[in-house]
Design a protein around this motif. Structure first.
Motif, PDB file in Angstrom:
ATOM      1  N   ASN A  16       9.610  -6.649   9.900  1.00  0.00           N
ATOM      2  CA  ASN A  16       8.993  -7.305  11.061  1.00  0.00           C
ATOM      3  C   ASN A  16       8.111  -8.479  10.639  1.00  0.00           C
ATOM      4  O   ASN A  16       8.112  -9.523  11.298  1.00  0.00           O
ATOM      5  CB  ASN A  16       8.230  -6.283  11.896  1.00  0.00           C
ATOM      6  N   LYS A  36      10.473 -11.312   9.825  1.00  0.00           N
ATOM      7  CA  LYS A  36      11.040 -11.952  11.030  1.00  0.00           C
ATOM      8  C   LYS A  36      10.033 -12.910  11.663  1.00  0.00           C
ATOM      9  O   LYS A  36      10.387 -14.010  12.082  1.00  0.00           O
ATOM     10  CB  LYS A  36      11.446 -10.892  12.062  1.00  0.00           C
ATOM     11  N   LEU A  39      10.035  -9.357  19.621  1.00  0.00           N
ATOM     12  CA  LEU A  39      10.392  -7.947  19.413  1.00  0.00           C
ATOM     13  C   LEU A  39       9.795  -7.425  18.094  1.00  0.00           C
ATOM     14  O   LEU A  39       9.295  -6.298  18.032  1.00  0.00           O
ATOM     15  CB  LEU A  39      11.921  -7.796  19.406  1.00  0.00           C
ATOM     16  N   ASP A  44      10.461  -1.152   7.330  1.00  0.00           N
ATOM     17  CA  ASP A  44      10.384  -1.513   8.747  1.00  0.00           C
ATOM     18  C   ASP A  44       9.250  -2.525   8.973  1.00  0.00           C
ATOM     19  O   ASP A  44       9.443  -3.553   9.630  1.00  0.00           O
ATOM     20  CB  ASP A  44      10.153  -0.246   9.589  1.00  0.00           C
ATOM     21  N   PHE A 100      -1.177   2.378  14.862  1.00  0.00           N
ATOM     22  CA  PHE A 100      -1.158   3.669  14.160  1.00  0.00           C
ATOM     23  C   PHE A 100      -2.193   3.667  13.027  1.00  0.00           C
ATOM     24  O   PHE A 100      -3.002   4.592  12.906  1.00  0.00           O
ATOM     25  CB  PHE A 100       0.255   3.933  13.605  1.00  0.00           C
ATOM     26  N   TRP A 115       6.885  -4.230  17.735  1.00  0.00           N
ATOM     27  CA  TRP A 115       6.916  -3.035  16.888  1.00  0.00           C
ATOM     28  C   TRP A 115       5.856  -3.077  15.808  1.00  0.00           C
ATOM     29  O   TRP A 115       5.221  -2.062  15.518  1.00  0.00           O
ATOM     30  CB  TRP A 115       8.315  -2.852  16.297  1.00  0.00           C
ATOM     31  N   PHE A 165       0.822  -1.210   0.000  1.00  0.00           N
ATOM     32  CA  PHE A 165       0.000   0.000   0.000  1.00  0.00           C
ATOM     33  C   PHE A 165       0.862   1.269   0.000  1.00  0.00           C
ATOM     34  O   PHE A 165       0.471   2.281  -0.576  1.00  0.00           O
ATOM     35  CB  PHE A 165      -0.935  -0.025   1.204  1.00  0.00           C
ATOM     36  N   PHE A 166       2.050   1.181   0.623  1.00  0.00           N
ATOM     37  CA  PHE A 166       2.892   2.375   0.735  1.00  0.00           C
ATOM     38  C   PHE A 166       3.379   2.864  -0.627  1.00  0.00           C
ATOM     39  O   PHE A 166       3.699   4.025  -0.794  1.00  0.00           O
ATOM     40  CB  PHE A 166       4.076   2.117   1.674  1.00  0.00           C
ATOM     41  N   HIS A 201       9.726   7.049  20.260  1.00  0.00           N
ATOM     42  CA  HIS A 201      10.665   7.670  19.327  1.00  0.00           C
ATOM     43  C   HIS A 201      11.461   8.786  19.980  1.00  0.00           C
ATOM     44  O   HIS A 201      10.889   9.679  20.603  1.00  0.00           O
ATOM     45  CB  HIS A 201       9.905   8.246  18.127  1.00  0.00           C
ATOM     46  N   TYR A 213      11.259   1.276  25.764  1.00  0.00           N
ATOM     47  CA  TYR A 213      12.477   1.997  25.382  1.00  0.00           C
ATOM     48  C   TYR A 213      12.215   2.816  24.106  1.00  0.00           C
ATOM     49  O   TYR A 213      11.296   2.510  23.353  1.00  0.00           O
ATOM     50  CB  TYR A 213      13.643   1.009  25.192  1.00  0.00           C
TER      51      TYR A 213
END
Ligand code: 03F
Length: 209
Positions: free
Chosen positions: A52, A55, A92, A48, A103, A96, A33-34, A140, A207
């Motif tokens: 993920n 992974k 992990l 990014d 979002f 993310w 879509f991006f 962030h 973090y």
């Protein structure tokens, strides 16, 4: 038809477990879509998210029978990597990935709810900023927040964004928003279930990057 309705999330079972294979199939449609958003800053976000998904899929494919649900993966990694967990592996990556999914959820919900800048009704900066503040900003540091500012300036017009969600077809705004609302039902339930799983397993970290 609609990009969203072609790639709907499935309804969750009563125990709210998320089937790994179905989840991976559904989220794998998001990165493409991006490409329709028309700015190179989105390629950073795309890779990014893609990274993920890759992974998590890598772990799943090592033993699909063992990793039927996303929770199976987290529990197995907790046993295998006691010292580093949860800052490791698919745990992990999903930590993310779910923030990016949250979002998207808040952005689409805000559009569906009709949140608008009355002076600039065809801009979605208000909606994008709301999603960023609620889903990502606290993770962030200043540098990544700058990347967000660049992406914010490159955000498409509302009309073009809705058109992209309708695979480039001219669809009436109200029809597109009805599709968004329909999509959000199972999507939101799935994202909520993943967040709940992180809370229940004490797997959430705060973090900043
Ligand atoms: C941490 C971090 N990832 C990474 O460092 C940051 C990358 C750049 C993020 C820039 C922020 C941009 C915000 C979005 C603005 C968009 C404007 C939209 C206009 C429409 C982690 O990375 C790694 O992921 C992990 O694997 C690694 O091991 O500490 C770990 C180590 O670091 C993030 O902060 C995740 C960013 C996810 C952003 C998702 C944004 C989605 C944007 C648009 C969605 C469009 C709607 C699409 C709808 C499609 C429906 C089908």
């Amino acid at each position: 038809m609609s990009l969203l309705l072609d790639n709907q999330f499935k309804e969750l079972p009563p125990d709210k477990s998320v089937d790994t294979k179905l989840f991976l199939e559904t989220v794998s449609h998001i990165p493409a879509f991006f490409d329709c958003l028309g700015s190179s800053v989105f390629s950073v976000i795309k890779s990014d998210i893609n990274g993920n998904i890759t992974k998590i899929r890598g772990v799943y494919l090592k033993d699909p029978a063992k990793y039927v649900t996303l929770q199976d993966i987290l529990v197995a990694e907790r046993e295998a990597h006691a010292a580093e967990w949860p800052k490791v592996g698919a745990t992990l990556a999903l930590m993310w990935l779910k923030r990016g999914l949250r979002f998207i959820q808040i952005l689409l919900q805000s559009l569906a709810d009709g949140d608008r800048d009355e002076n600039n009704p065809n801009l979605i900066q208000v909606n994008v900023t709301k999603a960023y503040q609620q889903a990502l900003k606290k993770y962030h540091g200043w540098f990544v927040q700058r990347i967000f500012q660049v992406a914010l300036h490159a955000a498409p017009y509302r009309s073009n964004f809705l058109k992209a969600l309708s695979k480039g077809e001219e669809v009436k705004e109200e029809d597109c928003l009805a599709n968004v609302r329909q999509f959000l039902v199972n999507y939101t339930a799935t994202v909520d279930a993943i967040y709940e799983m992180y809370t229940n397993l004490n797997a959430e970290l705060d973090y900043t990057v």
